[in-house]
Design a protein around this motif. Structure first.
Motif, short mmCIF file in Angstrom:
data_model
loop_
_atom_site.label_atom_id
_atom_site.label_comp_id
_atom_site.label_asym_id
_atom_site.label_seq_id
_atom_site.Cartn_x
_atom_site.Cartn_y
_atom_site.Cartn_z
N ASP A 117 0.81 -1.22 0.00
CA ASP A 117 0.00 0.00 0.00
C ASP A 117 0.84 1.28 0.00
O ASP A 117 0.32 2.37 -0.21
N ALA A 118 2.14 1.16 0.26
CA ALA A 118 2.99 2.34 0.47
C ALA A 118 2.90 3.35 -0.68
O ALA A 118 2.74 4.55 -0.45
N GLU A 119 3.00 2.89 -1.89
CA GLU A 119 2.97 3.81 -3.04
C GLU A 119 1.62 4.51 -3.14
O GLU A 119 1.55 5.72 -3.40
N CYS A 120 0.54 3.79 -2.93
CA CYS A 120 -0.80 4.39 -2.99
C CYS A 120 -0.98 5.44 -1.89
O CYS A 120 -1.54 6.52 -2.13
N LEU A 121 -0.49 5.16 -0.68
CA LEU A 121 -0.60 6.12 0.41
C LEU A 121 0.22 7.37 0.12
O LEU A 121 -0.22 8.49 0.38
N THR A 122 1.39 7.17 -0.45
CA THR A 122 2.22 8.31 -0.84
C THR A 122 1.50 9.16 -1.88
O THR A 122 1.46 10.39 -1.78
N SER A 123 0.88 8.54 -2.87
CA SER A 123 0.14 9.27 -3.89
C SER A 123 -1.03 10.04 -3.29
O SER A 123 -1.30 11.17 -3.68
N LEU A 124 -1.73 9.41 -2.34
CA LEU A 124 -2.85 10.07 -1.70
C LEU A 124 -2.40 11.36 -1.01
O LEU A 124 -3.05 12.40 -1.11
N ILE A 125 -1.26 11.32 -0.35
CA ILE A 125 -0.71 12.50 0.31
C ILE A 125 -0.37 13.58 -0.72
O ILE A 125 -0.77 14.74 -0.60
N ARG A 126 0.38 13.20 -1.73
CA ARG A 126 0.86 14.18 -2.71
C ARG A 126 -0.25 14.77 -3.56
O ARG A 126 -0.11 15.87 -4.07
N GLN A 127 -1.36 14.05 -3.73
CA GLN A 127 -2.46 14.55 -4.54
C GLN A 127 -3.49 15.33 -3.73
O GLN A 127 -4.45 15.84 -4.29
N SER A 128 -3.30 15.45 -2.45
CA SER A 128 -4.26 16.12 -1.59
C SER A 128 -4.41 17.59 -1.95
O SER A 128 -3.43 18.35 -1.96
N GLY A 129 -5.63 17.99 -2.25
CA GLY A 129 -5.91 19.39 -2.57
C GLY A 129 -5.63 20.32 -1.41
O GLY A 129 -5.38 21.51 -1.60
N ALA A 130 -5.65 19.81 -0.19
CA ALA A 130 -5.40 20.63 0.99
C ALA A 130 -3.95 21.07 1.09
O ALA A 130 -3.62 21.97 1.86
N TYR A 131 -3.08 20.44 0.32
CA TYR A 131 -1.66 20.75 0.39
C TYR A 131 -1.14 21.35 -0.92
O TYR A 131 -0.01 21.12 -1.30
N ARG A 132 -1.96 22.14 -1.55
CA ARG A 132 -1.53 22.87 -2.74
C ARG A 132 -1.20 24.30 -2.33
O ARG A 132 -1.59 24.76 -1.27
N GLY A 133 -0.49 24.98 -3.18
CA GLY A 133 -0.18 26.38 -2.92
C GLY A 133 0.71 26.55 -1.71
O GLY A 133 1.75 25.89 -1.59
N ARG A 134 0.29 27.37 -0.79
CA ARG A 134 1.07 27.73 0.40
C ARG A 134 1.57 26.51 1.18
O ARG A 134 2.66 26.53 1.76
N TYR A 135 0.76 25.47 1.25
CA TYR A 135 1.09 24.31 2.10
C TYR A 135 1.81 23.18 1.36
O TYR A 135 2.09 22.14 1.94
N ALA A 136 2.12 23.36 0.10
CA ALA A 136 2.72 22.28 -0.70
C ALA A 136 4.06 21.80 -0.16
O ALA A 136 4.38 20.62 -0.27
N SER A 137 4.82 22.69 0.45
CA SER A 137 6.17 22.32 0.89
C SER A 137 6.17 21.21 1.94
O SER A 137 7.11 20.43 2.02
#
Length: 160
Positions: free
Chosen positions: A13-33
């Motif tokens: 599941d590791a790759e899928c969980l990583t993708s879920l984190i990176r694709q999260s709309g809540a972490y775009r823009g200011r919070y992407a870092s």
């Protein structure tokens, strides 16, 4: 809506969980870092209590990670297209149950600022603020705590 079940996350599941984190709309823009370059590894899954919410097709819709020492909700994500379906509530309730089984009395959460309201609705109490830690995190974050009910704790007459 398909039913959602929660199961222990495994190495595959590791790759899928990583993708879920990176694709999260809540972490775009200011919070992407904060999620830039973040990876969930098989080693991480083996070391912590990581549980995934899966639909009837075994597609992962969300997950959380409970670190036991010191007790902290390290990660919690729900897929953008699955938000508002009760999956986050299901995951938090499961996490509190896992914390109880481990004998914990509380679980700390250093929240993503937009998620604070969600955690408070789930029963967490704000206990402070965590200062920025540049260069990745340049904003203050709310610190919250989930109390684990005595009846839920191992050795306290709760479920084992």
């Amino acid at each position: 809506m398909q039913s959602t079940t929660i199961r222990r996350a495994v190495a595959r599941d590791a790759e899928c969980l990583t993708s879920l984190i990176r694709q999260s709309g809540a972490y775009r823009g200011r919070y992407a870092s904060i999620v830039s370059g973040h990876r969930v590894t098989a080693e991480y899954l083996a070391r912590h209590r990581v549980f995934a919410a899966v639909d009837g097709s075994e597609r992962i819709r969300g997950f959380y990670s409970l670190v036991l020492e010191p007790p902290e909700l390290d990660l919690a994500f729900v897929a953008d297209d699955a938000q508002g379906l009760g999956i986050g509530r299901q995951l938090i309730e499961h996490m509190v149950g896992q914390a109880g089984e481990a004998g914990l009395t509380s679980v700390r959460v250093v929240a993503h600022p937009p998620a604070e309201e969600f955690y408070r609705r789930m029963g967490a109490e704000r206990v402070g603020t965590v200062a920025p830690s540049p260069p990745k995190i340049t904003w203050e974050r709310p610190e919250l705590r989930f109390a684990v009910p005595a009846g839920a704790r191992a050795g306290a007459g709760g479920p084992r």
